[in-house]
Design a protein around this motif. Structure first.
Motif, PDB file in Angstrom:
ATOM      1  N   GLY A   1       0.844  -1.189   0.000  1.00 27.09           N
ATOM      2  CA  GLY A   1       0.000   0.000   0.000  1.00 27.09           C
ATOM      3  C   GLY A   1       0.879   1.239   0.000  1.00 27.09           C
ATOM      4  O   GLY A   1       2.054   1.195  -0.367  1.00 27.09           O
ATOM      5  N   GLU A   2       0.304   2.359   0.425  1.00 33.80           N
ATOM      6  CA  GLU A   2       1.064   3.604   0.477  1.00 33.80           C
ATOM      7  C   GLU A   2       2.108   3.525   1.578  1.00 33.80           C
ATOM      8  O   GLU A   2       1.823   3.007   2.665  1.00 33.80           O
ATOM      9  N   PRO A   3       3.322   4.038   1.323  1.00 30.92           N
ATOM     10  CA  PRO A   3       4.347   4.042   2.369  1.00 30.92           C
ATOM     11  C   PRO A   3       3.853   4.828   3.582  1.00 30.92           C
ATOM     12  O   PRO A   3       3.150   5.826   3.447  1.00 30.92           O
ATOM     13  N   LYS A   4       4.197   4.334   4.781  1.00 27.53           N
ATOM     14  CA  LYS A   4       3.790   5.010   6.008  1.00 27.53           C
ATOM     15  C   LYS A   4       4.838   4.769   7.079  1.00 27.53           C
ATOM     16  O   LYS A   4       5.691   3.894   6.943  1.00 27.53           O
ATOM     17  N   GLY A   5       4.746   5.545   8.135  1.00 30.83           N
ATOM     18  CA  GLY A   5       5.661   5.395   9.255  1.00 30.83           C
ATOM     19  C   GLY A   5       5.537   4.013   9.863  1.00 30.83           C
ATOM     20  O   GLY A   5       4.442   3.444   9.923  1.00 30.83           O
ATOM     21  N   ALA A   6       6.660   3.464  10.282  1.00 33.87           N
ATOM     22  CA  ALA A   6       6.642   2.101  10.816  1.00 33.87           C
ATOM     23  C   ALA A   6       7.839   1.896  11.736  1.00 33.87           C
ATOM     24  O   ALA A   6       8.788   2.678  11.712  1.00 33.87           O
ATOM     25  N   ILE A   7       7.773   0.829  12.496  1.00 34.36           N
ATOM     26  CA  ILE A   7       8.941   0.408  13.255  1.00 34.36           C
ATOM     27  C   ILE A   7       9.627  -0.686  12.447  1.00 34.36           C
ATOM     28  O   ILE A   7       8.981  -1.399  11.685  1.00 34.36           O
ATOM     29  N   SER A   8      10.916  -0.781  12.601  1.00 29.31           N
ATOM     30  CA  SER A   8      11.698  -1.734  11.802  1.00 29.31           C
ATOM     31  C   SER A   8      12.207  -2.863  12.671  1.00 29.31           C
ATOM     32  O   SER A   8      12.615  -2.645  13.808  1.00 29.31           O
TER      33      SER A   8
ATOM     34  N   ILE B   1       2.402  -6.038   8.986  1.00 26.04           N
ATOM     35  CA  ILE B   1       3.551  -5.769   8.131  1.00 26.04           C
ATOM     36  C   ILE B   1       3.135  -4.764   7.058  1.00 26.04           C
ATOM     37  O   ILE B   1       2.123  -4.950   6.382  1.00 26.04           O
ATOM     38  N   VAL B   2       3.928  -3.683   6.921  1.00 28.03           N
ATOM     39  CA  VAL B   2       3.628  -2.667   5.914  1.00 28.03           C
ATOM     40  C   VAL B   2       4.722  -2.562   4.861  1.00 28.03           C
ATOM     41  O   VAL B   2       4.599  -1.785   3.916  1.00 28.03           O
ATOM     42  N   GLY B   3       5.790  -3.351   5.017  1.00 25.66           N
ATOM     43  CA  GLY B   3       6.825  -3.325   3.998  1.00 25.66           C
ATOM     44  C   GLY B   3       8.115  -3.997   4.426  1.00 25.66           C
ATOM     45  O   GLY B   3       8.231  -4.510   5.548  1.00 25.66           O
ATOM     46  N   PHE B   4       9.062  -3.954   3.508  1.00 27.83           N
ATOM     47  CA  PHE B   4      10.384  -4.548   3.715  1.00 27.83           C
ATOM     48  C   PHE B   4      11.429  -3.626   3.115  1.00 27.83           C
ATOM     49  O   PHE B   4      11.157  -2.922   2.142  1.00 27.83           O
ATOM     50  N   THR B   5      12.617  -3.664   3.659  1.00 27.64           N
ATOM     51  CA  THR B   5      13.757  -2.948   3.107  1.00 27.64           C
ATOM     52  C   THR B   5      14.902  -3.944   2.969  1.00 27.64           C
ATOM     53  O   THR B   5      15.170  -4.705   3.901  1.00 27.64           O
ATOM     54  N   ILE B   6      15.537  -3.937   1.805  1.00 25.36           N
ATOM     55  CA  ILE B   6      16.682  -4.812   1.577  1.00 25.36           C
ATOM     56  C   ILE B   6      17.882  -3.930   1.267  1.00 25.36           C
ATOM     57  O   ILE B   6      17.892  -3.220   0.253  1.00 25.36           O
TER      58      ILE B   6
END
Length: 76
Positions: free
Chosen positions: A21-28, A46-51
């Motif tokens: 979905g749209e990027p949003k603030g999150a904890i990693s 889960i709202v996303g992943f970073t590699i």
């Protein structure tokens, strides 16, 4: 409502961001070396992943990488 995956690749930084979905603030939360899961602190979804080191990682591996984590992915 179906959410789309959004990809952003920063070639200079060699970072791939994947948002659900749209990027949003999150904890990693680091899942493995240089792979981070982003979680919405309000819903705990889960709202996303970073590699990090994306191209470098897959040039060296030349294969798929499997991650294990005990969360279910259920977009709204």
């Amino acid at each position: 409502m179906e959410k789309k995956l959004k990809f952003f690749f920063d070639k200079q930084g060699d970072v791939l961001d994947i948002s659900i979905g749209e990027p949003k603030g999150a904890i990693s939360k680091e899942m493995s070396n240089d792979i981070v899961m982003r979680i919405d602190p309000k819903t705990n979804k889960i709202v996303g992943f970073t590699i990090l080191n994306f191209e470098k990682r897959f040039e060296q591996l030349n294969k798929a990488e499997t991650l294990s984590h005990n969360r279910y992915f259920c977009p709204d």
